[in-house]
Design an enzyme around this catalytic site. Structure first.
Site, PDB file in Angstrom:
ATOM      1  CG  ASP A  36      -1.934  -1.141   1.159  1.00  0.00           C
ATOM      2  OD1 ASP A  36      -2.285  -1.580   0.051  1.00  0.00           O
ATOM      3  OD2 ASP A  36      -2.336  -1.606   2.245  1.00  0.00           O
TER       4      ASP A  36
ATOM      5  CE  LYS B 252       2.511  -2.533  -4.294  1.00  0.00           C
ATOM      6  NZ  LYS B 252       2.155  -2.093  -2.942  1.00  0.00           N
TER       7      LYS B 252
ATOM      8  N   GLY C 166      -4.425  -4.300  -3.773  1.00  0.00           N
ATOM      9  CA  GLY C 166      -5.420  -3.276  -4.090  1.00  0.00           C
ATOM     10  C   GLY C 166      -4.655  -2.029  -4.480  1.00  0.00           C
ATOM     11  CG  HIS C 167      -1.989  -2.029  -6.980  1.00  0.00           C
ATOM     12  ND1 HIS C 167      -1.117  -2.627  -7.841  1.00  0.00           N
ATOM     13  CD2 HIS C 167      -1.708  -2.565  -5.768  1.00  0.00           C
ATOM     14  CE1 HIS C 167      -0.336  -3.479  -7.181  1.00  0.00           C
ATOM     15  NE2 HIS C 167      -0.683  -3.465  -5.917  1.00  0.00           N
TER      16      HIS C 167
ATOM     17  CD  GLN D 122       0.842  -8.933  -2.549  1.00  0.00           C
ATOM     18  OE1 GLN D 122       1.509  -9.545  -3.358  1.00  0.00           O
ATOM     19  NE2 GLN D 122      -0.427  -8.643  -2.764  1.00  0.00           N
TER      20      GLN D 122
END
Ligand code: GDP
Ligand code: IMO
Ligand code: MG
Length: 425
Positions: A13, A16, A40-41, A225
């Site tokens: 988080d 990225k 989750g991006h 990650q």
């Protein structure tokens, strides 16, 4: 040497997705190389907000080819949902621009049920997984009982394999965990439809990657990650089940290390972690609470509040070394505005004395006491600034101190979640 690898330097988080969105301008193709929908991006472009879990963040740039590599674990239902979400936002998701490796592994309802059962059984010792079935899917891969995405080319055989795996998992759920079995038939129609929908995207991604490289195109490998969640380089067992570090891009996509000329690591200007495990600089006080509220530190995938703390330069230096980082992107500097003093951990006190490198032992890392360097804060808003020299002097000093301590230059500083809220140095 046309490959850039983008990795998270902390516990995930870091931002990225939004950095991948910038780097997309300089890339011809973007690949996810590890993990699954535990990621989750977030990419924000004006009023539009994209929350991506499986598809590379570059998808919103029409010129990019997107690849989902062999070392990923893919939940077909979630991928279909994501493609639908993108279509709804007017994004081209045709199978000529998205390539899914037939060698990735499929996440089934069995994996999700086993992930939940294992976490509940661990109780207070749980990992705090995203409960997306990641660990069980990678376990099946390592046991060589997994289901390859390539099987979706034959939807009948595919659902038979998923059904058989659920029946197998039911024995574990009932006999070992004392839980109710899951009903395989519940999701079979959806799995069948997903296979039909995704089959046209199955391509030989190794050939796709090499055709791009042979043509002199630039590939961006979008990590998921972060370094401290890497299965080999994080604090086991409080890690994910894949290689989140630079080597994961090479094994996950299949090219030689000499192709890589840039390793960009993303770090927040402070630290966050979601899930359990060591976090030496965690703040259990109103400063931590402030970072959470001002930084909106709630998980993109699970909505869980993130644990927050000061920047940890010991951990950041470790990430720079483990990944051969050539440049750092420092995100969320704006969140620190308005604080009187800031702290950066430069060493740890341990029962054996002071150390400046990250202990590999998980229990020992839980016990360390960070040694802080104190820096003066700045009071002005910085979200509208676009030049380094316009930043308050104390913000400039903070960035310079981060690069000196980390051992890598900071090439970009982000000062807000919007695409243009960045200072390129
Ligand atoms: P990822 O998993 O590394 O892609 O990061 P996430 O998208 O899960 O979390 C990063 C969050 O921080 C997202 O909500 C971004 O919109 C937000 N964000 C990224 N950079 C900045 C920044 O510089 N300032 C602020 N305030 N928010 C940012
Ligand atoms: P992105 O790509 C933050 C964490 C989980 C848990 C551990 C194991 O958005 O940075 P898993 O479900 O993978 O078995 O959970 O890893 N985790 C993440 N934390 N960002 C992520 O991805 C994460 N992916 C997994 O919270 O601690
Ligand atoms: Mg995320």
């Amino acid at each position: 040497m046309p490959v850039t690898v983008l990795i998270g330097a902390q516990w995930g988080d870091e931002g990225k997705g939004r950095v991948a969105d910038w780097l997309a301008e300089q890339s011809d193709a973007m690949a996810r190389y590890a993990g699954g929908d535990n990621a989750g991006h977030t990419v924000r472009v004006g009023a539009r907000r994209f929350g991506l879990h499986l598809v590379p963040s570059g998808i919103i740039h029409p010129h990019l080819t997107c690849i989902l590599g062999s070392a990923m674990v893919i939940n077909p239902l979630r991928l279909v949902e994501e493609l639908d979400m993108l279509v709804g936002q007017g994004v081209d998701v045709s199978s000529t621009r998205i390539h899914i490796s037939p060698r990735a592994h499929v996440i089934t309802p069995a994996h999700i049920a086993l992930d939940g059962a294992s976490e509940r059984a661990l109780g207070s010792g749980s990992i705090g997984t995203t409960q997306r079935g990641i660990g069980p899917a990678y376990s099946a891969k390592a046991e060589r009982t997994g289901i390859l995405t390539g099987m979706m080319a034959d939807p009948d055989a595919f659902v038979d394999a998923v059904r058989a795996q659920i029946e197998q998992a039911n024995r574990v759920l009932v006999d070992i965990y004392g839980l109710e079995p899951i009903d395989a038939e519940d999701s079979m129609a959806q799995y069948y439809e997903a296979a039909q929908r995704l089959a046209p995207y199955l391509h030989n991604t190794t050939e796709v990657v090499h055709a791009l490289l042979d043509a002199g195109k630039r590939l961006l490998c979008e990590g998921a990650q972060g370094t401290l969640l890497d299965i080999d380089h994080g604090h086991y067992p409080f890690v994910t089940s894949s290689s989140a570090t630079v080597g994961g891009a090479i094994t996950g996509l299949g090219f030689g290390p000499q192709e890589v000329d840039r390793v960009v690591a993303v770090s927040k200007a402070y630290c966050t972690r979601v899930g359990n495990g060591p976090f030496p600089t965690e703040l259990d006080d109103e400063v931590g609470q402030r970072l959470r509220e001002v930084g909106s530190e709630y998980g993109t995938t699970t909505g869980r509040p993130r644990r927050c703390g000061w920047l940890d330069a010991v951990a950041l230096r470790y990430a720079v070394r483990v990944n051969g980082v050539t440049e750092l992107v420092l995100t969320k500097l704006d969140v620190l505005s308005g604080m009187d003093t800031l702290h950066i951990a430069t060493a740890y006190d341990t029962p054996q004395g002071r150390v400046t490198t990250l202990p590999l032992d998980t229990a020992a890392t839980d016990e360390v006491v960070p040694v802080y360097e104190t820096l003066p804060g700045w009071q002005t808003e910085i979200t509208r600034l676009r030049r380094f020299r316009d930043l308050p002097t104390n913000a400039q000093r903070y960035v310079e101190r981060v690069e000196a301590l980390a051992g890598a230059p900071v090439s970009v500083i982000s000062v807000g979640p919007e695409r243009e809220q960045a200072i390129v140095r």
